[in-house]
Design a protein around this motif. Structure first.
Motif, PDB file in Angstrom:
ATOM      1  N   CYS A 168      14.887  10.044  63.928  1.00 23.15           N
ATOM      2  CA  CYS A 168      15.058   9.343  62.661  1.00 23.15           C
ATOM      3  C   CYS A 168      14.773  10.234  61.453  1.00 23.15           C
ATOM      4  CB  CYS A 168      14.102   8.155  62.589  1.00 23.15           C
ATOM      5  SG  CYS A 168      13.989   7.155  64.059  1.00 23.15           S
ATOM      6  N   GLU A 169      15.290   9.809  60.322  1.00 23.65           N
ATOM      7  CA  GLU A 169      14.870  10.246  58.994  1.00 23.65           C
ATOM      8  C   GLU A 169      15.101  11.725  58.707  1.00 23.65           C
ATOM      9  OE1 GLU A 169      10.889   8.669  58.155  1.00 23.65           O
ATOM     10  OE2 GLU A 169      11.230   7.167  59.699  1.00 23.65           O
ATOM     11  N   GLY A 170      15.941  12.362  59.499  1.00 25.89           N
ATOM     12  CA  GLY A 170      16.192  13.782  59.279  1.00 25.89           C
ATOM     13  C   GLY A 170      14.983  14.650  59.551  1.00 25.89           C
ATOM     14  N   ASP A 171      14.052  14.161  60.357  1.00 26.12           N
ATOM     15  CA  ASP A 171      12.813  14.888  60.641  1.00 26.12           C
ATOM     16  C   ASP A 171      13.090  15.964  61.697  1.00 26.12           C
ATOM     17  OD1 ASP A 171      10.290  15.788  61.382  1.00 26.12           O
ATOM     18  OD2 ASP A 171       9.351  13.833  61.089  1.00 26.12           O
ATOM     19  N   ILE A 172      13.217  17.201  61.236  1.00 26.38           N
ATOM     20  CA  ILE A 172      13.582  18.310  62.115  1.00 26.38           C
ATOM     21  C   ILE A 172      12.467  18.615  63.110  1.00 26.38           C
ATOM     22  CG2 ILE A 172      14.143  20.784  62.182  1.00 26.38           C
ATOM     23  CD1 ILE A 172      15.443  20.372  59.401  1.00 26.38           C
ATOM     24  N   ALA A 173      11.228  18.645  62.629  1.00 23.09           N
ATOM     25  CA  ALA A 173      10.099  18.951  63.520  1.00 23.09           C
ATOM     26  C   ALA A 173       9.991  17.911  64.625  1.00 23.09           C
ATOM     27  CB  ALA A 173       8.801  19.026  62.718  1.00 23.09           C
ATOM     28  N   ALA A 174      10.162  16.650  64.268  1.00 22.05           N
ATOM     29  CA  ALA A 174      10.026  15.580  65.254  1.00 22.05           C
ATOM     30  C   ALA A 174      11.135  15.643  66.300  1.00 22.05           C
ATOM     31  CB  ALA A 174      10.022  14.218  64.566  1.00 22.05           C
ATOM     32  N   VAL A 175      12.374  15.858  65.871  1.00 20.52           N
ATOM     33  CA  VAL A 175      13.466  15.872  66.855  1.00 20.52           C
ATOM     34  C   VAL A 175      13.377  17.113  67.732  1.00 20.52           C
ATOM     35  CG1 VAL A 175      15.279  17.066  65.518  1.00 20.52           C
ATOM     36  CG2 VAL A 175      15.901  15.301  67.179  1.00 20.52           C
ATOM     37  N   PHE A 176      12.894  18.232  67.178  1.00 21.51           N
ATOM     38  CA  PHE A 176      12.689  19.421  68.009  1.00 21.51           C
ATOM     39  C   PHE A 176      11.630  19.133  69.068  1.00 21.51           C
ATOM     40  CE2 PHE A 176      10.435  23.282  69.141  1.00 21.51           C
ATOM     41  CZ  PHE A 176      11.473  24.114  69.525  1.00 21.51           C
ATOM     42  N   THR A 177      10.550  18.470  68.667  1.00 26.07           N
ATOM     43  CA  THR A 177       9.506  18.104  69.621  1.00 26.07           C
ATOM     44  C   THR A 177      10.064  17.179  70.692  1.00 26.07           C
ATOM     45  OG1 THR A 177       7.934  18.171  67.768  1.00 26.07           O
ATOM     46  CG2 THR A 177       7.133  17.289  69.849  1.00 26.07           C
ATOM     47  N   MET A 178      10.893  16.243  70.286  1.00 26.04           N
ATOM     48  CA  MET A 178      11.506  15.317  71.238  1.00 26.04           C
ATOM     49  C   MET A 178      12.344  16.070  72.260  1.00 26.04           C
ATOM     50  SD  MET A 178      12.761  12.259  68.673  1.00 26.04           S
ATOM     51  CE  MET A 178      13.364  11.152  69.967  1.00 26.04           C
ATOM     52  N   TYR A 179      13.144  17.013  71.781  1.00 30.81           N
ATOM     53  CA  TYR A 179      14.018  17.754  72.693  1.00 30.81           C
ATOM     54  C   TYR A 179      13.196  18.590  73.662  1.00 30.81           C
ATOM     55  CZ  TYR A 179      17.661  20.793  74.489  1.00 30.81           C
ATOM     56  OH  TYR A 179      18.504  21.465  75.332  1.00 30.81           O
ATOM     57  N   LEU A 180      12.211  19.314  73.149  1.00 28.15           N
ATOM     58  CA  LEU A 180      11.370  20.136  74.017  1.00 28.15           C
ATOM     59  C   LEU A 180      10.635  19.272  75.035  1.00 28.15           C
ATOM     60  CD1 LEU A 180       9.197  23.161  73.014  1.00 28.15           C
ATOM     61  CD2 LEU A 180       8.208  21.357  74.412  1.00 28.15           C
ATOM     62  N   ALA A 181      10.093  18.149  74.567  1.00 25.79           N
ATOM     63  CA  ALA A 181       9.341  17.255  75.455  1.00 25.79           C
ATOM     64  C   ALA A 181      10.220  16.729  76.579  1.00 25.79           C
ATOM     65  CB  ALA A 181       8.747  16.098  74.663  1.00 25.79           C
ATOM     66  N   ALA A 182      11.441  16.350  76.241  1.00 22.62           N
ATOM     67  CA  ALA A 182      12.354  15.822  77.271  1.00 22.62           C
ATOM     68  C   ALA A 182      12.677  16.891  78.307  1.00 22.62           C
ATOM     69  CB  ALA A 182      13.628  15.308  76.615  1.00 22.62           C
ATOM     70  N   GLN A 183      12.890  18.127  77.859  1.00 24.79           N
ATOM     71  CA  GLN A 183      13.203  19.205  78.797  1.00 24.79           C
ATOM     72  C   GLN A 183      12.003  19.537  79.679  1.00 24.79           C
ATOM     73  OE1 GLN A 183      16.372  20.188  79.031  1.00 24.79           O
ATOM     74  NE2 GLN A 183      16.670  18.685  77.398  1.00 24.79           N
ATOM     75  N   LEU A 184      10.818  19.529  79.084  1.00 25.89           N
ATOM     76  CA  LEU A 184       9.620  19.977  79.799  1.00 25.89           C
ATOM     77  C   LEU A 184       9.075  18.917  80.740  1.00 25.89           C
ATOM     78  CD1 LEU A 184       7.646  22.355  80.036  1.00 25.89           C
ATOM     79  CD2 LEU A 184       6.346  21.381  78.146  1.00 25.89           C
ATOM     80  N   THR A 185       9.135  17.656  80.339  1.00 24.99           N
ATOM     81  CA  THR A 185       8.508  16.591  81.133  1.00 24.99           C
ATOM     82  C   THR A 185       9.493  15.758  81.932  1.00 24.99           C
ATOM     83  OG1 THR A 185       8.641  14.866  79.415  1.00 24.99           O
ATOM     84  CG2 THR A 185       6.755  16.388  79.323  1.00 24.99           C
ATOM     85  N   GLY A 186      10.766  15.782  81.551  1.00 28.91           N
ATOM     86  CA  GLY A 186      11.745  14.926  82.211  1.00 28.91           C
ATOM     87  C   GLY A 186      11.683  13.484  81.754  1.00 28.91           C
ATOM     88  N   GLU A 187      10.841  13.203  80.764  1.00 27.31           N
ATOM     89  CA  GLU A 187      10.699  11.839  80.239  1.00 27.31           C
ATOM     90  C   GLU A 187      11.384  11.722  78.886  1.00 27.31           C
ATOM     91  OE1 GLU A 187       9.350   9.378  81.856  1.00 27.31           O
ATOM     92  OE2 GLU A 187       8.393  10.470  83.503  1.00 27.31           O
ATOM     93  N   THR A 188      11.840  10.517  78.559  1.00 26.69           N
ATOM     94  CA  THR A 188      12.439  10.251  77.253  1.00 26.69           C
ATOM     95  C   THR A 188      11.339   9.797  76.299  1.00 26.69           C
ATOM     96  OG1 THR A 188      14.488   9.562  78.324  1.00 26.69           O
ATOM     97  CG2 THR A 188      14.197   8.940  76.021  1.00 26.69           C
ATOM     98  N   PRO A 189      11.079  10.537  75.223  1.00 30.19           N
ATOM     99  CA  PRO A 189       9.953  10.200  74.343  1.00 30.19           C
ATOM    100  C   PRO A 189      10.287   9.108  73.331  1.00 30.19           C
ATOM    101  CG  PRO A 189      10.910  12.297  73.703  1.00 30.19           C
ATOM    102  CD  PRO A 189      11.705  11.817  74.873  1.00 30.19           C
ATOM    103  N   PHE A 190       9.235   8.500  72.829  1.00 31.50           N
ATOM    104  CA  PHE A 190       9.295   7.480  71.773  1.00 31.50           C
ATOM    105  C   PHE A 190       8.714   8.096  70.507  1.00 31.50           C
ATOM    106  CE2 PHE A 190       6.699   3.584  70.169  1.00 31.50           C
ATOM    107  CZ  PHE A 190       7.632   3.304  69.177  1.00 31.50           C
TER     108      PHE A 190
END
Length: 407
Positions: A261-283
């Motif tokens: 959301c909201e054009g938040d680059i840091a947050a979406v980067f964290t989401m992408y890394l988290a999904a790759q590293l953990t295999g879970e879809t983050p909230f």
């Protein structure tokens, strides 16, 4: 899994005798990996790009000089396999200091075969993830929202650190894509999620169809730009088309296209890394209340991946009361709270806790959870990496710490 094994030893040793004494080490490696052994003299001309990992096998003491000769040709980080024979470990320690003094990263692999197997497989997996991150394309649709004054990212710095490409996409491209969405396709998507929803409250079927159109438009842009992730200045949708991207982001995340959301680059980067590293879809959520005495933090947002929700209710968007937001009911389970930030995306926070309650306040975004997060209140009140943080199902702090310690 393919490993390049660089054979490094001193000239004063009899290589045939050394290798004979290391038969069990070779057997361990060959039983678990596809090994290509490379001599020191072959390193300068060798292409290491096809290997999952390169390991420097320090076979004896006195091999330091030979390692120094090939150092500039080695893939980074430098992994040193040291055994308990022939002064291998002392040599590896000397080499480790040599590599560190030159600003490069090195690690000694040493111990029981069972432990080494786990570690080497983990290193291979981390390298795969690191390569995926470095090749990722993240779309920034519209600019970051005006209120994200503490979430600014120096994209050039971040790209140098991670390799990730950030692609600017104008909001006009969303509006243009919306004009070409087939009504029947949007109605089909809307009906599918209307049936799956526990109920619909403030929103209407017409709102849901328009939200489905936004989903289809964003999905088309993701395909057209070959995006791995995207973040959108979503409040512009509210002003322009009287609806929100909440449903769209939820569905994209469920389909493996990380969306924030909201054009938040840091947050979406964290989401992408988290999904790759953990295999879970983050909230992705806002911390909205902190109880320091109990170490409990309420998180909320108007979108949540449906795949991580036990059930969901279709609501309006909280701040504006229009369009379609999502009230997801999440499982009461162990979670990891995570965020990467800083100008170059070089800072991070991670902690483990547990969802203890789903909330239903009329004064917060639609999906609301209370998380018990021991010893984390001070971080949020004194050192928080901006607003948005991720909630990830499961225990992942150790893995995140281990991965990011190498960055």
């Amino acid at each position: 899994m393919k490993i390049a094994l660089l054979s490094i030893l001193s000239e004063i040793h009899d290589e045939e005798r050394i290798n004979d004494s290391l038969k069990d080490k070779y057997q361990f490696l060959n039983n678990n990996f596809e090994i290509t052994e490379i001599a020191v003299d072959e390193v300068a001309d060798h292409d290491f790009s096809d290997y999952d990992l390169t390991i420097n096998f320090i076979k004896s003491g006195g091999s330091e000089k030979n390692f120094a000769r090939i150092f500039e040709y080695l893939p980074q980080p430098v992994y040193l396999y040291a055994v308990e024979l022939h002064n291998s470990l002392p040599a590896a320690l000397e080499i480790l200091s040599f590599v560190n003094a030159r600003g490069a990263e090195a690690k000694i692999l040493h111990g029981e075969n069972e432990d080494l197997l786990v570690e080497i497989k983990e290193l291979i997996e981390y390298r795969r993830i690191r390569n995926k991150i470095s090749e990722a394309k993240i779309g920034v649709i519209g600019k970051p929202s005006d209120w994200l004054i503490g979430s600014q990212v120096d994209r050039e710095h971040a790209a140098q650190h991670w390799g990730t490409e950030f692609i600017d996409i104008e909001m006009e491209e969303v509006y243009s894509a919306l004009k070409n969405i087939e009504q029947k396709e949007a109605e089909k998507v809307a009906e599918q999620y209307f049936i799956k929803a526990e109920k619909m409250l403030e929103s209407s079927k017409a709102d849901l169809i328009k939200a489905a159109e936004i989903y289809l438009a964003l999905k088309k842009l993701a395909v057209d730009y070959d995006l791995d992730a995207l973040t959108i200045r979503c409040f512009d949708l509210v002003e322009k088309i009287n609806n929100t991207g909440c449903l769209a982001l939820a569905l994209l995340n469920d389909e493996g296209i990380t969306a924030g959301c909201e054009g938040d680059i840091a947050a979406v980067f964290t989401m992408y890394l988290a999904a790759q590293l953990t295999g879970e879809t983050p909230f992705m959520a806002n911390p909205v209340k902190i109880d320091s005495k109990k170490d409990q933090i309420n998180f909320a947002h108007c979108t949540v991946p449906l795949s991580i929700s036990e059930k969901f209710i279709l609501r309006s968007h909280f701040e504006t009361g229009i369009g379609v937001g999502i009230q997801g009911i999440l499982r009461k389970e162990a979670v990891t709270v995570f965020k990467i930030g800083g100008a170059g995306l070089e800072q991070y926070f991670v902690a483990e806790g547990k969802i203890i309650e789903n909330m239903n306040s009329q004064n917060a975004c639609r999906t609301q959870i209370k998380v018990e997060l021991p010893q984390s209140s001070d971080y949020f009140l004194s050192d928080a990496i901006a607003n948005h943080h991720l909630i990830i199902a499961g225990h992942h702090a150790a893995k995140i710490n281990h991965f990011l310690a190498k960055e």
